[in-house]
Design a protein around this motif. Structure first.
Motif, PDB file in Angstrom:
ATOM      1  N   ARG A 122      25.597  40.766  40.716  1.00 11.73           N
ATOM      2  CA  ARG A 122      27.185  40.724  41.241  1.00 11.73           C
ATOM      3  C   ARG A 122      27.766  40.425  39.559  1.00 11.73           C
ATOM      4  N   PHE A 123      27.251  40.133  38.543  1.00 12.42           N
ATOM      5  CA  PHE A 123      28.198  40.820  37.759  1.00 12.42           C
ATOM      6  C   PHE A 123      29.272  42.195  37.471  1.00 12.42           C
ATOM      7  N   ARG A 124      28.052  42.888  38.206  1.00 10.86           N
ATOM      8  CA  ARG A 124      28.825  44.203  37.967  1.00 10.86           C
ATOM      9  C   ARG A 124      29.951  43.902  39.454  1.00 10.86           C
ATOM     10  N   GLN A 125      29.230  43.332  40.429  1.00 10.33           N
ATOM     11  CA  GLN A 125      30.674  42.837  41.361  1.00 10.33           C
ATOM     12  C   GLN A 125      32.041  42.394  41.547  1.00 10.33           C
ATOM     13  N   TYR A 126      32.161  41.121  40.023  1.00 10.51           N
ATOM     14  CA  TYR A 126      32.934  40.768  39.102  1.00 10.51           C
ATOM     15  C   TYR A 126      33.783  41.097  38.683  1.00 10.51           C
ATOM     16  N   ALA A 127      32.690  42.124  37.739  1.00 11.93           N
ATOM     17  CA  ALA A 127      33.256  42.941  36.685  1.00 11.93           C
ATOM     18  C   ALA A 127      34.028  43.815  37.003  1.00 11.93           C
ATOM     19  N   SER A 128      33.810  44.291  38.728  1.00 19.14           N
ATOM     20  CA  SER A 128      34.665  45.996  38.538  1.00 19.14           C
ATOM     21  C   SER A 128      35.663  45.180  39.808  1.00 19.14           C
ATOM     22  N   ILE A 129      35.910  43.998  39.955  1.00 22.33           N
ATOM     23  CA  ILE A 129      37.058  44.067  41.098  1.00 22.33           C
ATOM     24  C   ILE A 129      38.577  45.356  40.863  1.00 22.33           C
ATOM     25  N   PRO A 130      39.160  45.729  40.946  1.00 22.17           N
ATOM     26  CA  PRO A 130      40.135  45.882  40.755  1.00 22.17           C
ATOM     27  C   PRO A 130      41.813  45.075  40.215  1.00 22.17           C
ATOM     28  N   ARG A 131      41.295  43.951  41.520  1.00 15.92           N
ATOM     29  CA  ARG A 131      43.013  43.371  41.984  1.00 15.92           C
ATOM     30  C   ARG A 131      42.109  42.081  42.918  1.00 15.92           C
ATOM     31  N   ILE A 132      42.059  40.373  42.355  1.00 12.79           N
ATOM     32  CA  ILE A 132      42.354  39.496  42.992  1.00 12.79           C
ATOM     33  C   ILE A 132      43.302  39.238  43.901  1.00 12.79           C
ATOM     34  N   SER A 133      42.938  38.219  44.695  1.00 14.52           N
ATOM     35  CA  SER A 133      44.200  37.591  46.042  1.00 14.52           C
ATOM     36  C   SER A 133      43.293  36.208  46.095  1.00 14.52           C
ATOM     37  N   ILE A 134      44.167  35.629  45.762  1.00 10.96           N
ATOM     38  CA  ILE A 134      43.054  34.415  46.062  1.00 10.96           C
ATOM     39  C   ILE A 134      44.158  32.336  46.734  1.00 10.96           C
ATOM     40  N   LYS A 135      43.763  32.302  48.086  1.00 14.37           N
ATOM     41  CA  LYS A 135      44.387  31.711  48.836  1.00 14.37           C
ATOM     42  C   LYS A 135      44.324  30.258  48.379  1.00 14.37           C
ATOM     43  N   GLY A 136      44.895  29.635  48.283  1.00 16.51           N
ATOM     44  CA  GLY A 136      44.590  27.238  48.673  1.00 16.51           C
ATOM     45  C   GLY A 136      43.805  26.915  47.660  1.00 16.51           C
ATOM     46  N   ARG A 137      43.996  27.005  47.261  1.00 17.93           N
ATOM     47  CA  ARG A 137      43.671  26.317  45.694  1.00 17.93           C
ATOM     48  C   ARG A 137      44.389  25.218  45.946  1.00 17.93           C
ATOM     49  N   LYS A 138      43.529  24.102  45.897  1.00 18.82           N
ATOM     50  CA  LYS A 138      43.614  22.537  45.593  1.00 18.82           C
ATOM     51  C   LYS A 138      44.545  21.989  45.581  1.00 18.82           C
ATOM     52  N   ILE A 139      45.406  22.433  43.789  1.00 20.09           N
ATOM     53  CA  ILE A 139      46.280  21.627  43.966  1.00 20.09           C
ATOM     54  C   ILE A 139      47.830  22.034  43.484  1.00 20.09           C
ATOM     55  N   LEU A 140      47.417  23.518  42.755  1.00 22.65           N
ATOM     56  CA  LEU A 140      47.990  24.855  42.101  1.00 22.65           C
ATOM     57  C   LEU A 140      48.699  25.586  43.808  1.00 22.65           C
ATOM     58  N   THR A 141      49.654  25.308  44.805  1.00 22.18           N
ATOM     59  CA  THR A 141      49.051  26.134  46.498  1.00 22.18           C
ATOM     60  C   THR A 141      50.399  26.810  46.144  1.00 22.18           C
ATOM     61  N   ASP A 142      50.335  27.340  45.723  1.00 20.01           N
ATOM     62  CA  ASP A 142      51.604  28.486  45.405  1.00 20.01           C
ATOM     63  C   ASP A 142      51.670  29.758  46.822  1.00 20.01           C
ATOM     64  N   GLY A 143      50.514  29.397  47.558  1.00 25.12           N
ATOM     65  CA  GLY A 143      50.698  30.573  48.373  1.00 25.12           C
ATOM     66  C   GLY A 143      49.789  31.387  48.014  1.00 25.12           C
ATOM     67  N   PHE A 144      50.353  32.862  47.699  1.00 22.78           N
ATOM     68  CA  PHE A 144      49.455  34.060  47.850  1.00 22.78           C
ATOM     69  C   PHE A 144      49.809  33.880  46.614  1.00 22.78           C
ATOM     70  N   SER A 145      48.135  34.294  45.910  1.00 22.15           N
ATOM     71  CA  SER A 145      48.028  34.635  44.199  1.00 22.15           C
ATOM     72  C   SER A 145      47.120  35.919  44.084  1.00 22.15           C
ATOM     73  N   THR A 146      48.226  36.923  43.305  1.00 21.42           N
ATOM     74  CA  THR A 146      47.693  38.763  42.726  1.00 21.42           C
ATOM     75  C   THR A 146      47.431  38.725  41.409  1.00 21.42           C
ATOM     76  N   TYR A 147      46.600  39.051  41.437  1.00 22.98           N
ATOM     77  CA  TYR A 147      45.938  39.239  39.504  1.00 22.98           C
ATOM     78  C   TYR A 147      45.421  40.371  39.738  1.00 22.98           C
ATOM     79  N   THR A 148      46.419  41.042  38.574  1.00 29.58           N
ATOM     80  CA  THR A 148      45.398  42.521  38.478  1.00 29.58           C
ATOM     81  C   THR A 148      44.482  42.671  37.020  1.00 29.58           C
ATOM     82  N   ASN A 149      43.006  43.233  37.334  1.00 29.06           N
ATOM     83  CA  ASN A 149      42.377  43.532  36.413  1.00 29.06           C
ATOM     84  C   ASN A 149      42.811  44.629  34.897  1.00 29.06           C
TER      85      ASN A 149
END
Length: 388
Positions: A122-149
């Motif tokens: 699982r570590f290898r999976q997380y540490a190899s992700i090029p980009r993440i997009s996370i929706k529905g954050r419980k407080i800071l709901t800014d819609g669609f957040s994208t982050y690049t490794n």
């Protein structure tokens, strides 16, 4: 990366984590990601993505508090794990790596820690992700957040992309400078590269070091390099020594085999047929260690191996292991049939045989004593009957 490993070992991925006041504000200037807020709720899965892709210090803080209750207790856990992984010169005092005069490590220790991390799927999976997009954050709901490794060698559209790179992690503080740990795999060889006190050239430096490692070194099976065989001279009661076939020795290509040495340490372990450990050295540097197991077999052929016989592999000359070491390696595809024991191994088996004989002697004595006691009881019964 240590915080991520401990979180994976101690928490469930769907477990929810609430960011405390300290996790947001107890960070030095420059270490904040202000889009995160006190009271925000994320899952462990989301925290690990932010941690390993975006280097979110608040996520590291929140994970540590969830695992151990406090940074101090989590640091104890980190240091225990570091020692377990072979990092002997590391001292953690916080989960995010921000500046602290007592927070220190070495390039070697970081390599050992990353090696322990990449053994976790699982570590290898997380540490190899090029980009993440996370929706529905419980407080800071800014819609669609994208982050690049931040690790440019993992990004296919980056000029530094390398398909051999599996995963890794960037780092930066004002005192440590730019740091980078990278795990790469090519063919049957895995390498870890660590850059400390780096700069903007850390990508090129890592690429140069990885290319050097892959191009200049070769893996050899420890079992092929060093097979051993002991016989009593008649071949009737030989003991076969085996080394884990998965253990490999990394050596320079075109290595001078006269500079390869090995030693054997007698040691009994689990399983019970473990008789010791063999360590291989190149120019005095330990390359790997493997458990040696003994299996007793019956053979009708006598062994005519001599204690000084060595078979070369290619242009290699021979392998040494001190005064009496003799090892056998394959010669251009011909199966290695000569197996030789060194003096330490013979002593080890001799000790085992002596112990076995002692145990047999004790058992025979116990049996004799039991027989004598039975005879005495019979005599007493006869006397009692005669007296009646």
């Amino acid at each position: 990366i240590m915080t991520a490993l401990l979180a994976l070992e101690n928490l469930e991925l769907d477990q929810e984590i609430t960011f405390s006041h300290n996790s947001i504000y107890d960070l030095e200037d420059g270490g904040h990601h202000w889009e995160f807020q006190e009271g925000e709720i994320l899952t462990v899965d989301e925290c690990l993505q932010f941690l390993l892709v975006e280097s979110v210090n608040e996520a590291a803080y929140a994970l540590a508090e969830t695992v151990s209750g406090s940074l101090e207790d989590f640091a104890v856990l980190m240091n225990e794990k570091a020692k377990e992984l072979g990092a002997e010169n590391t001292n953690f005092v916080n989960p995010h790596g921000l500046n602290n005069p007592e927070h220190k490590t070495t390039a070697h220790d970081m390599a050992m820690i990353l090696w322990g991390c990449v053994e976790n799927d699982r570590f290898r999976q997380y540490a190899s992700i090029p980009r993440i997009s996370i929706k529905g954050r419980k407080i800071l709901t800014d819609g669609f957040s994208t982050y690049t490794n931040h690790h440019a060698m993992l990004l296919p559209d980056s000029e530094f992309y390398d398909e051999d790179v599996v995963c890794g992690k960037t780092g930066y503080t004002s005192l440590a400078g730019s740091t980078l740990v990278t795990y790469a795999s090519r063919g049957d060889m895995d390498l870890i590269c660590v850059i400390m006190k780096g700069s903007d050239s850390r990508w090129n430096d890592t690429q140069s070091l990885l290319d050097y490692g892959f191009d200049s070194f070769e893996l050899y099976s420890a079992d092929e390099i060093n097979r051993s065989y002991l016989s009593d001279g008649t071949g009737v009661f030989p003991v076969n020594l085996e080394i884990d076939p998965d253990v490999s020795i990394l050596l320079p290509k075109e290595a001078d085999w006269s500079e390869v040495t090995t030693d054997f340490e007698t040691k009994q372990g689990e399983p019970s047929n473990v008789v010791g450990e063999r360590t291989w050295y190149y120019r005095g540097i330990a390359m790997n260690t493997a458990a040696v197991t003994a299996e007793i077999t019956v053979s009708e052929e006598a062994s005519d191996s001599s204690a000084g016989e060595t078979v070369g592999n290619g242009d290699a000359s021979n392998l040494n292991s001190g005064e009496t070491e003799a090892v056998v390696s394959e010669n251009k595809g011909n199966e290695n049939k000569g197996k030789i024991w060194n003096r330490q191994e013979i002593i080890a088996i001799g000790i085992l045989i002596v112990l076995l004989l002692v145990l047999i002697g004790i058992l025979l004595r116990l049996i004799r004593n039991a027989i004598r006691r039975r005879r005495r009881r019979r005599r007493r019964r006869r006397r009692v009957r005669q007296n009646r």
